[in-house]
Design a protein around this motif. Sequence first.
Motif, short mmCIF file in Angstrom:
data_model
loop_
_atom_site.label_atom_id
_atom_site.label_comp_id
_atom_site.label_asym_id
_atom_site.label_seq_id
_atom_site.Cartn_x
_atom_site.Cartn_y
_atom_site.Cartn_z
N ILE A 1 0.83 -1.20 0.00
CA ILE A 1 0.00 0.00 0.00
C ILE A 1 0.87 1.25 0.00
O ILE A 1 2.00 1.25 0.47
CB ILE A 1 -0.94 0.06 1.22
CG1 ILE A 1 -0.15 0.15 2.53
CG2 ILE A 1 -1.89 -1.11 1.23
CD1 ILE A 1 -0.98 0.56 3.74
N LYS A 2 0.30 2.31 -0.57
CA LYS A 2 0.83 3.66 -0.38
C LYS A 2 0.14 4.20 0.87
O LYS A 2 -1.07 4.38 0.90
CB LYS A 2 0.51 4.55 -1.59
CG LYS A 2 0.89 6.02 -1.39
CD LYS A 2 2.40 6.19 -1.31
CE LYS A 2 2.77 7.67 -1.28
NZ LYS A 2 2.44 8.32 0.01
N THR A 3 0.91 4.41 1.90
CA THR A 3 0.34 4.76 3.20
C THR A 3 -0.35 6.12 3.17
O THR A 3 0.19 7.10 2.67
CB THR A 3 1.44 4.78 4.27
OG1 THR A 3 2.17 3.55 4.21
CG2 THR A 3 0.85 4.93 5.66
N LYS A 4 -1.56 6.16 3.74
CA LYS A 4 -2.32 7.39 3.85
C LYS A 4 -2.53 7.82 5.30
O LYS A 4 -2.69 9.01 5.58
CB LYS A 4 -3.69 7.23 3.18
CG LYS A 4 -3.63 6.88 1.69
CD LYS A 4 -3.02 8.00 0.87
CE LYS A 4 -3.07 7.67 -0.61
NZ LYS A 4 -2.51 8.77 -1.46
N ALA A 5 -2.52 6.87 6.22
CA ALA A 5 -2.69 7.18 7.63
C ALA A 5 -1.98 6.14 8.48
O ALA A 5 -1.94 4.96 8.13
CB ALA A 5 -4.17 7.25 8.01
N ILE A 6 -1.41 6.59 9.58
CA ILE A 6 -0.71 5.73 10.54
C ILE A 6 -1.31 5.99 11.91
O ILE A 6 -1.49 7.15 12.30
CB ILE A 6 0.79 6.07 10.59
CG1 ILE A 6 1.47 5.79 9.26
CG2 ILE A 6 1.49 5.33 11.72
CD1 ILE A 6 2.87 6.41 9.16
N ALA A 7 -1.64 4.93 12.64
CA ALA A 7 -2.09 5.09 14.02
C ALA A 7 -0.97 4.68 14.96
O ALA A 7 -0.21 3.76 14.67
CB ALA A 7 -3.34 4.25 14.29
N LEU A 8 -0.86 5.39 16.06
CA LEU A 8 0.22 5.15 17.02
C LEU A 8 -0.29 4.30 18.19
O LEU A 8 -1.46 4.40 18.59
CB LEU A 8 0.76 6.47 17.53
CG LEU A 8 1.19 7.44 16.42
CD1 LEU A 8 1.62 8.77 17.02
CD2 LEU A 8 2.30 6.84 15.57
N ASN A 9 0.60 3.46 18.73
CA ASN A 9 0.23 2.52 19.77
C ASN A 9 1.24 2.53 20.90
O ASN A 9 2.42 2.87 20.69
CB ASN A 9 0.15 1.11 19.18
CG ASN A 9 -0.99 0.95 18.21
OD1 ASN A 9 -2.13 0.70 18.60
ND2 ASN A 9 -0.71 1.11 16.91
#
Length: 348
Positions: free
Chosen positions: A35-43
């Motif tokens: 994928i071409k990243t559009k959003a990242i969530a942090l953990n």
Amino acid sequence: MSPKNRASWLPAPKSATNVVESAPYTSPTTNELVIKTKAIALNPADVVIQQLGVLIQHYPAILGCDVAGEVVEVDPSLADRYELGNRVIGTASCLDTRDGKYCYAGFQEYVVLKAPQIAKIPVDVSYQDAVVLPLGILASASSLFAVGTLALSIPDAAKPPHGGGGLGKTVVVWGASSSVGSCGVQLAAQAGYEVIGVASGKNHQMVKSLGAAACFDQNDPSIVDSMLSYLQGKQVEGAFCSIASDSALDTLSEILDRSEGRKLVASVIPGAETKGSKGVTIVTNLKLDVHDTQYMEPVWKWLNQAMVEKKVKYAPPPEVVGNGLEAVQEGVDLLAKGVSAKKLVVLV
């Protein structure tokens, strides 16, 4: 020619700052897509690994567990399910590498995702909303449904949800407003269990909206007596503790010890196995094969269908903390200070 990739690199163990630089682009192999990243969530895992220097074998490294983006390359083995341009979410991993490359880690512009831990995003759902789910689904599913943990029944995408505790069995979820706990509440409720959530009082309405039949305040000094009264006469199938808290494990052990049913707690915290008390056993999901299709395949099949049919909520809600990979470190630093009932997201 392969696309040019960039990543937010962690230069060394316990480094306080990520560095945004070029990274290899990796094509998919069997059961993979890119994928071409559009959003990242942090953990919290991102914070722990960076601050303590644990789990990672070689540096510089790329972290990141939750991603959403647009499919740009598909291995032929998945061509019957995905095509270029599909919008998807998936579980990323900094613990899986290929030829020494962190191609599966989330803090980069192009990420390789492995089936079955991929789900299509409905057209009316944003990347920033959808990206709150992947790791929460992975961690809660492995704690609830794997043979080595609670081994509960799995939601069935082909059948309507039982809802409302239709199975006549009860499960306790401690940390029910966290990102992992929120997914755990939804999965257990959709599978037909009566879910009892434990969270801060201010988050009870949200937890109930996810399917919990009742909520108890983790800060209530009388929580043991209150929960024992509620659980009287119920068939308790165990508990899931989704947060790092020794006191929570102690309290759950006391509650289960004095209740009818299984004396078993599933936890996502390293070392929790040694903290069982009062005849209650604690197990973790950390040594499980998270690619085990026996339970992961049906869970992600259910998730795909539940997203289409709007049977899943994107919770806890996202809070966008920045744009671009340069904002990743800022987001990790904010997360380290503590958040409640929300998930920090970086748009890429």
